[in-house]
Design a protein around this motif. Structure first.
Motif, PDB file in Angstrom:
ATOM      1  N   THR A  63       0.860  -1.181   0.000  1.00 41.06           N
ATOM      2  CA  THR A  63       0.000   0.000   0.000  1.00 41.06           C
ATOM      3  C   THR A  63       0.893   1.225   0.000  1.00 41.06           C
ATOM      4  OG1 THR A  63      -1.716  -1.170   1.251  1.00 41.06           O
ATOM      5  CG2 THR A  63      -1.819   1.232   1.234  1.00 41.06           C
ATOM      6  N   ALA A  64       0.620   2.140  -0.930  1.00 44.71           N
ATOM      7  CA  ALA A  64       1.545   3.273  -1.095  1.00 44.71           C
ATOM      8  C   ALA A  64       0.766   4.567  -1.325  1.00 44.71           C
ATOM      9  CB  ALA A  64       2.508   3.010  -2.237  1.00 44.71           C
ATOM     10  N   HIS A  65      -0.173   4.880  -0.439  1.00 44.79           N
ATOM     11  CA  HIS A  65      -0.970   6.099  -0.590  1.00 44.79           C
ATOM     12  C   HIS A  65      -0.128   7.318  -0.234  1.00 44.79           C
ATOM     13  CE1 HIS A  65      -4.107   8.942  -0.737  1.00 44.79           C
ATOM     14  NE2 HIS A  65      -4.324   9.009   0.559  1.00 44.79           N
ATOM     15  N   GLU A  66      -0.040   8.262  -1.188  1.00 48.77           N
ATOM     16  CA  GLU A  66       0.728   9.494  -1.018  1.00 48.77           C
ATOM     17  C   GLU A  66       2.186   9.210  -0.675  1.00 48.77           C
ATOM     18  OE1 GLU A  66      -1.362  12.090   1.657  1.00 48.77           O
ATOM     19  OE2 GLU A  66      -2.842  12.627   0.115  1.00 48.77           O
ATOM     20  N   THR A  67       2.692   8.108  -1.195  1.00 49.19           N
ATOM     21  CA  THR A  67       4.117   7.801  -1.055  1.00 49.19           C
ATOM     22  C   THR A  67       4.901   8.609  -2.091  1.00 49.19           C
ATOM     23  OG1 THR A  67       3.593   5.567  -0.313  1.00 49.19           O
ATOM     24  CG2 THR A  67       5.843   5.963  -1.066  1.00 49.19           C
ATOM     25  N   ARG A  81       0.015  -6.224  -7.425  1.00 54.83           N
ATOM     26  CA  ARG A  81      -1.133  -5.869  -6.578  1.00 54.83           C
ATOM     27  C   ARG A  81      -0.813  -4.650  -5.702  1.00 54.83           C
ATOM     28  NH1 ARG A  81      -0.523 -11.234  -6.113  1.00 54.83           N
ATOM     29  NH2 ARG A  81      -0.025 -11.199  -3.884  1.00 54.83           N
ATOM     30  N   LEU A  82      -0.245  -3.649  -6.314  1.00 51.11           N
ATOM     31  CA  LEU A  82       0.046  -2.401  -5.619  1.00 51.11           C
ATOM     32  C   LEU A  82      -1.244  -1.603  -5.454  1.00 51.11           C
ATOM     33  CD1 LEU A  82       2.215  -0.342  -4.583  1.00 51.11           C
ATOM     34  CD2 LEU A  82       2.275   0.555  -6.927  1.00 51.11           C
ATOM     35  N   ASN A  83      -1.476  -1.070  -4.260  1.00 58.72           N
ATOM     36  CA  ASN A  83      -2.639  -0.228  -3.987  1.00 58.72           C
ATOM     37  C   ASN A  83      -2.135   1.166  -3.628  1.00 58.72           C
ATOM     38  OD1 ASN A  83      -5.169   0.790  -3.357  1.00 58.72           O
ATOM     39  ND2 ASN A  83      -5.124   0.000  -1.272  1.00 58.72           N
ATOM     40  N   ALA A  84      -2.398   2.127  -4.525  1.00 54.89           N
ATOM     41  CA  ALA A  84      -1.825   3.457  -4.328  1.00 54.89           C
ATOM     42  C   ALA A  84      -2.801   4.517  -4.838  1.00 54.89           C
ATOM     43  CB  ALA A  84      -0.487   3.571  -5.039  1.00 54.89           C
ATOM     44  N   PRO A  85      -3.679   5.058  -3.969  1.00 52.89           N
ATOM     45  CA  PRO A  85      -4.582   6.115  -4.425  1.00 52.89           C
ATOM     46  C   PRO A  85      -3.849   7.312  -5.028  1.00 52.89           C
ATOM     47  CG  PRO A  85      -5.328   5.244  -2.326  1.00 52.89           C
ATOM     48  CD  PRO A  85      -3.986   4.631  -2.586  1.00 52.89           C
ATOM     49  N   VAL A  86      -2.688   7.668  -4.461  1.00 58.09           N
ATOM     50  CA  VAL A  86      -1.854   8.735  -5.012  1.00 58.09           C
ATOM     51  C   VAL A  86      -0.401   8.298  -4.891  1.00 58.09           C
ATOM     52  CG1 VAL A  86      -1.128  11.141  -4.854  1.00 58.09           C
ATOM     53  CG2 VAL A  86      -3.506  10.535  -4.350  1.00 58.09           C
ATOM     54  N   LEU A  87       0.333   8.284  -6.018  1.00 61.84           N
ATOM     55  CA  LEU A  87       1.718   7.834  -6.003  1.00 61.84           C
ATOM     56  C   LEU A  87       2.572   8.787  -6.830  1.00 61.84           C
ATOM     57  CD1 LEU A  87       3.807   5.694  -5.182  1.00 61.84           C
ATOM     58  CD2 LEU A  87       3.165   4.390  -7.224  1.00 61.84           C
ATOM     59  N   ARG A 103      -3.985  -1.281  -8.463  1.00 57.45           N
ATOM     60  CA  ARG A 103      -5.030  -0.244  -8.462  1.00 57.45           C
ATOM     61  C   ARG A 103      -4.382   1.063  -8.023  1.00 57.45           C
ATOM     62  NH1 ARG A 103      -7.795   3.486  -8.876  1.00 57.45           N
ATOM     63  NH2 ARG A 103     -10.021   3.721  -8.442  1.00 57.45           N
ATOM     64  N   ILE A 104      -4.292   2.006  -8.959  1.00 54.52           N
ATOM     65  CA  ILE A 104      -3.632   3.274  -8.682  1.00 54.52           C
ATOM     66  C   ILE A 104      -4.583   4.394  -9.063  1.00 54.52           C
ATOM     67  CG2 ILE A 104      -1.597   4.704  -9.127  1.00 54.52           C
ATOM     68  CD1 ILE A 104      -0.150   2.159 -10.054  1.00 54.52           C
ATOM     69  N   GLY A 105      -4.765   5.344  -8.159  1.00 56.34           N
ATOM     70  CA  GLY A 105      -5.634   6.477  -8.452  1.00 56.34           C
ATOM     71  C   GLY A 105      -4.931   7.468  -9.364  1.00 56.34           C
ATOM     72  N   ALA A 106      -4.028   8.249  -8.807  1.00 60.16           N
ATOM     73  CA  ALA A 106      -3.240   9.213  -9.576  1.00 60.16           C
ATOM     74  C   ALA A 106      -1.783   8.776  -9.561  1.00 60.16           C
ATOM     75  CB  ALA A 106      -3.380  10.614  -8.975  1.00 60.16           C
ATOM     76  N   LEU A 107      -1.252   8.479 -10.749  1.00 59.90           N
ATOM     77  CA  LEU A 107       0.138   8.046 -10.874  1.00 59.90           C
ATOM     78  C   LEU A 107       0.918   9.144 -11.586  1.00 59.90           C
ATOM     79  CD1 LEU A 107       2.449   6.027 -10.715  1.00 59.90           C
ATOM     80  CD2 LEU A 107       1.562   4.934 -12.786  1.00 59.90           C
ATOM     81  N   ASP A 108       1.777   9.822 -10.822  1.00 51.54           N
ATOM     82  CA  ASP A 108       2.595  10.903 -11.373  1.00 51.54           C
ATOM     83  C   ASP A 108       3.936  10.349 -11.824  1.00 51.54           C
ATOM     84  OD1 ASP A 108       1.736  13.553 -11.720  1.00 51.54           O
ATOM     85  OD2 ASP A 108       1.540  13.843  -9.559  1.00 51.54           O
ATOM     86  N   VAL A 109       4.141  10.267 -13.127  1.00 50.50           N
ATOM     87  CA  VAL A 109       5.434   9.870 -13.670  1.00 50.50           C
ATOM     88  C   VAL A 109       5.888  10.908 -14.703  1.00 50.50           C
ATOM     89  CG1 VAL A 109       5.582   7.385 -13.232  1.00 50.50           C
ATOM     90  CG2 VAL A 109       4.110   8.204 -15.050  1.00 50.50           C
ATOM     91  N   TYR A 110       5.508  12.150 -14.470  1.00 57.47           N
ATOM     92  CA  TYR A 110       5.887  13.178 -15.433  1.00 57.47           C
ATOM     93  C   TYR A 110       7.398  13.383 -15.425  1.00 57.47           C
ATOM     94  CZ  TYR A 110       6.174  16.573 -11.549  1.00 57.47           C
ATOM     95  OH  TYR A 110       6.506  17.224 -10.377  1.00 57.47           O
TER      96      TYR A 110
END
Length: 220
Positions: A63-67, A81-87, A103-110
């Protein structure tokens, strides 16, 4: 010899990991380097792990919320099976990476570099790839709300069995980007599709958008 006009697919090797040693969430620190480790059922929520290096590692059911993993390097690693609402993985390097069943909400890889990366069976609300460089990247059986490739440079990228509500390709530079397997409802900046491949069905579905972009009126 005349070069083939066919779209070149991504070239990917499977990530093979052997003899991994167990690791704990506390082993992950900003700037730390882990190699050949297995991390299971870890909660990394709210952690600042900027600059972390993972090499030949496996993360399972984390679980990696706001990590925050900004500026990290993820190499020859599998994420399952990563769970990350914001990563936050902005300005990072991902090379020879597999992300499956996540399951990832917002994935920032810019502004990141993705090379030989495979996403399989993932649900991602928003993947921010603005200004990123992608080479040999495959998305298979994934669903998105928005795929943002604005300003990205992408070569040999393919979507297979995927769906997205919106695709943003504003000012992107695409080469051998195969969108035949991406069912998309709306496209921002159609001129950014130069270098992409569509099948006839997708082209027909987008015909009205192309016409509006070119100032063509369709009546009757």
């Amino acid at each position: 010899m005349r070069r083939s006009a066919r779209t070149r697919p991504p070239v990917l090797d499977r990530v093979t990991l052997l003899d991994l040693e167990p690791a704990a969430a506390d082993d992950l620190e900003p700037g730390a380097a882990l190699e050949g480790r297995l991390l299971e059922d870890a909660d990394l929520s709210g952690r600042d792990l900027a600059g972390l290096v993972l090499s030949e590692c496996s993360l399972v059911s984390a679980t990696a919320h706001e990590t925050v993993l900004r500026g990290s390097r993820v190499l020859e690693t599998r994420l399952e099976r990563l769970n990350a609402p914001v990563l936050d993985l902005a300005r990072s390097t991902l090379r020879d990476v597999e992300v499956t069943g996540s399951r990832i909400g917002a994935l920032d890889v810019y502004e990141s570099s993705l090379s030989s990366v495979r996403f399989t069976g993932c649900k991602i609300d928003w993947i921010n790839l603005r200004g990123a460089e992608l080479e040999n990247v495959l998305f298979e059986d994934c669903t998105f709300v928005e795929v943002d490739l604005g300003g990205a440079r992408a070569a040999r990228v393919a979507f297979e069995g995927c769906r997205a509500d919106r695709l943003d390709v504003a000012q992107s530079r695409l080469q051998d980007v195969d969108l035949r397997g991406l069912q998309v409802e709306a496209v921002d900046d159609l001129s950014g599709l130069r270098g992409a491949t569509l099948d006839r069905g997708r082209a027909v579905e987008l015909a009205e958008l192309f016409a509006a972009h070119l100032g063509i009126r369709i009546e009757g």
